[in-house]
Design a protein around this motif. Structure first.
Motif, PDB file in Angstrom:
ATOM      1  N   PRO A  75      23.759  40.360  36.387  1.00 48.44           N
ATOM      2  CA  PRO A  75      24.418  41.493  37.048  1.00 48.44           C
ATOM      3  C   PRO A  75      23.771  42.850  36.766  1.00 48.44           C
ATOM      4  N   GLU A  76      22.955  42.918  35.698  1.00 46.42           N
ATOM      5  CA  GLU A  76      22.295  44.187  35.373  1.00 46.42           C
ATOM      6  C   GLU A  76      21.021  44.415  36.170  1.00 46.42           C
ATOM      7  N   LEU A  77      20.566  43.401  36.932  1.00 52.65           N
ATOM      8  CA  LEU A  77      19.291  43.487  37.653  1.00 52.65           C
ATOM      9  C   LEU A  77      19.472  44.246  38.963  1.00 52.65           C
ATOM     10  N   PRO A  78      18.841  45.422  39.111  1.00 52.68           N
ATOM     11  CA  PRO A  78      18.906  46.119  40.395  1.00 52.68           C
ATOM     12  C   PRO A  78      17.997  45.432  41.425  1.00 52.68           C
ATOM     13  N   PHE A  79      18.405  45.469  42.679  1.00 49.85           N
ATOM     14  CA  PHE A  79      17.591  44.828  43.710  1.00 49.85           C
ATOM     15  C   PHE A  79      17.659  45.623  45.005  1.00 49.85           C
ATOM     16  N   LEU A  80      16.614  45.473  45.811  1.00 48.50           N
ATOM     17  CA  LEU A  80      16.595  46.083  47.137  1.00 48.50           C
ATOM     18  C   LEU A  80      16.214  45.016  48.152  1.00 48.50           C
ATOM     19  N   PHE A  81      16.571  45.257  49.406  1.00 48.68           N
ATOM     20  CA  PHE A  81      16.306  44.302  50.467  1.00 48.68           C
ATOM     21  C   PHE A  81      15.153  44.753  51.355  1.00 48.68           C
ATOM     22  N   LEU A  82      14.362  43.774  51.792  1.00 47.08           N
ATOM     23  CA  LEU A  82      13.378  43.965  52.852  1.00 47.08           C
ATOM     24  C   LEU A  82      13.827  43.105  54.033  1.00 47.08           C
ATOM     25  N   THR A  83      13.850  43.666  55.227  1.00 47.70           N
ATOM     26  CA  THR A  83      14.297  42.870  56.365  1.00 47.70           C
ATOM     27  C   THR A  83      13.789  43.410  57.684  1.00 47.70           C
ATOM     28  N   ALA A  84      13.635  42.497  58.636  1.00 48.00           N
ATOM     29  CA  ALA A  84      13.282  42.880  60.006  1.00 48.00           C
ATOM     30  C   ALA A  84      14.537  43.185  60.803  1.00 48.00           C
ATOM     31  N   ARG A  85      15.698  42.845  60.236  1.00 48.19           N
ATOM     32  CA  ARG A  85      16.964  43.065  60.923  1.00 48.19           C
ATOM     33  C   ARG A  85      17.411  44.504  60.715  1.00 48.19           C
ATOM     34  N   ARG A 142      39.493  49.238  29.628  1.00 45.98           N
ATOM     35  CA  ARG A 142      38.332  49.587  28.812  1.00 45.98           C
ATOM     36  C   ARG A 142      37.079  49.232  29.597  1.00 45.98           C
ATOM     37  N   LEU A 143      36.145  50.164  29.626  1.00 52.62           N
ATOM     38  CA  LEU A 143      34.870  49.926  30.317  1.00 52.62           C
ATOM     39  C   LEU A 143      33.745  49.909  29.305  1.00 52.62           C
ATOM     40  N   ASN A 144      32.997  48.805  29.262  1.00 50.06           N
ATOM     41  CA  ASN A 144      31.759  48.737  28.493  1.00 50.06           C
ATOM     42  C   ASN A 144      30.627  48.859  29.509  1.00 50.06           C
ATOM     43  N   SER A 145      30.024  50.040  29.564  1.00 50.33           N
ATOM     44  CA  SER A 145      29.044  50.306  30.617  1.00 50.33           C
ATOM     45  C   SER A 145      27.707  49.621  30.382  1.00 50.33           C
ATOM     46  N   VAL A 146      27.434  49.205  29.134  1.00 51.99           N
ATOM     47  CA  VAL A 146      26.187  48.487  28.863  1.00 51.99           C
ATOM     48  C   VAL A 146      26.290  47.048  29.359  1.00 51.99           C
ATOM     49  N   ASN A 147      27.421  46.408  29.033  1.00 49.44           N
ATOM     50  CA  ASN A 147      27.637  45.030  29.499  1.00 49.44           C
ATOM     51  C   ASN A 147      28.158  44.975  30.927  1.00 49.44           C
ATOM     52  N   GLN A 148      28.505  46.142  31.487  1.00 46.82           N
ATOM     53  CA  GLN A 148      29.043  46.242  32.843  1.00 46.82           C
ATOM     54  C   GLN A 148      30.324  45.415  32.974  1.00 46.82           C
ATOM     55  N   GLU A 149      31.240  45.604  32.003  1.00 45.72           N
ATOM     56  CA  GLU A 149      32.476  44.849  31.976  1.00 45.72           C
ATOM     57  C   GLU A 149      33.680  45.790  31.921  1.00 45.72           C
ATOM     58  N   LEU A 150      34.624  45.524  32.798  1.00 44.13           N
ATOM     59  CA  LEU A 150      35.872  46.277  32.847  1.00 44.13           C
ATOM     60  C   LEU A 150      36.983  45.353  32.368  1.00 44.13           C
ATOM     61  N   SER A 151      37.688  45.757  31.299  1.00 46.84           N
ATOM     62  CA  SER A 151      38.685  44.883  30.680  1.00 46.84           C
ATOM     63  C   SER A 151      40.088  45.433  30.847  1.00 46.84           C
ATOM     64  N   PHE A 152      41.025  44.520  31.151  1.00 44.03           N
ATOM     65  CA  PHE A 152      42.445  44.849  31.204  1.00 44.03           C
ATOM     66  C   PHE A 152      43.175  43.747  30.458  1.00 44.03           C
ATOM     67  N   GLU A 153      43.740  44.108  29.283  1.00 43.91           N
ATOM     68  CA  GLU A 153      44.364  43.111  28.411  1.00 43.91           C
ATOM     69  C   GLU A 153      43.341  42.007  28.137  1.00 43.91           C
ATOM     70  N   ASN A 154      43.626  40.750  28.518  1.00 44.72           N
ATOM     71  CA  ASN A 154      42.673  39.671  28.242  1.00 44.72           C
ATOM     72  C   ASN A 154      41.806  39.328  29.457  1.00 44.72           C
ATOM     73  N   GLU A 155      41.899  40.116  30.494  1.00 44.55           N
ATOM     74  CA  GLU A 155      41.139  39.853  31.726  1.00 44.55           C
ATOM     75  C   GLU A 155      39.909  40.752  31.781  1.00 44.55           C
ATOM     76  N   VAL A 156      38.745  40.138  32.027  1.00 49.41           N
ATOM     77  CA  VAL A 156      37.483  40.886  32.082  1.00 49.41           C
ATOM     78  C   VAL A 156      36.866  40.733  33.479  1.00 49.41           C
ATOM     79  N   THR A 157      36.493  41.848  34.087  1.00 48.43           N
ATOM     80  CA  THR A 157      35.828  41.860  35.389  1.00 48.43           C
ATOM     81  C   THR A 157      34.383  42.306  35.209  1.00 48.43           C
TER      82      THR A 157
END
Length: 233
Positions: A75-85, A142-157
């Protein structure tokens, strides 16, 4: 460039793949060329890259599908698209998947290099900032911006790179108007129609992620920008 950036190119067209690989090597980048989406995914699972360049139209696994898998494995890998569309819906879909840029074929090699250098320079600067101030409290979240994780109680996004960057920007400017222009220049490097549409998509994502705490709200100020409102208990 001060460092040799490692880039993954996923392109099934042998002529374009060879041309871009050789040109980017000549410009000082370290390039790995994957000739299919499946090969690209295997590379991502086993190697580190600073940036991935994904062709959209590929058999078996197209660029959009690969982008979705990237969010799970790197999830930390930035990417861009190339397309003819060039359909607007495809461009918006690309940004909604977390792309940092979207370039249309035929590719101007010099423009591609300028875009890559600008993206890597900007992303690199933000990485340093994120590590300095990596943990944030947002109401009950709680936001851990290095791990890119947003936590609410025991749920992590797990957040995409763009979602993480946008939330950090809003958290650093709580209860104040963040203009469309300032956000777009800071995160995308340019203020244009497609990026504004993409910004709205990412704000919608963040609203959904933060919906469990009624004290948090991202208000839309029509024609101006957004306000992250955090009410004290």
């Amino acid at each position: 460039m001060e460092k040799e950036y490692s880039i993954l190119l996923v392109e099934d067209d042998p002529s374009l793949g060879y041309l871009l690989t050789e040109y980017l090597k000549m410009k000082g980048f370290e390039i790995t060329w994957a000739k299919s989406g499946k090969e690209g995914l295997k590379n991502i699972e086993s190697n580190y890259y600073d940036l991935a360049i994904l062709d959209v139209m590929m058999p078996e696994m197209d660029g959009f599908t690969l982008a979705g898998k990237i969010q799970n494995v790197a999830p930390e890998l930035p990417f861009l698209f190339l397309t003819a569309r060039s359909l607007k819906i495809d461009v918006l879909k690309g940004f909604a998947l977390g792309a940092v840029d979207y370039l249309k074929k035929p590719i101007d090699e010099e423009e591609l290099v300028v875009r890559i250098e600008s993206l890597l320079s900007r992303l690199g600067k933000k990485t340093v900032v994120a590590h300095e101030d990596k943990n944030y409290s947002i109401g009950k979240y709680r936001l851990n911006s290095v791990n890119q994780e947003l936590s609410f109680e025991n749920e992590v996004t797990s957040l995409t790179s763009r979602e993480n960057e946008l939330l950090v920007y809003l958290v650093n400017n709580p209860n104040q108007l963040c203009s469309h222009k300032d956000i777009l220049i800071h995160l995308w490097g340019k203020n244009d129609y497609f990026n504004r549409k993409s910004l709205n998509v990412f704000v919608s994502h963040l609203r959904r992620y933060l919906s469990k705490d009624p004290s948090i709200k991202i208000d839309n100020v029509h024609g101006q920008g957004f306000i992250l409102k955090v009410n004290s208990p």
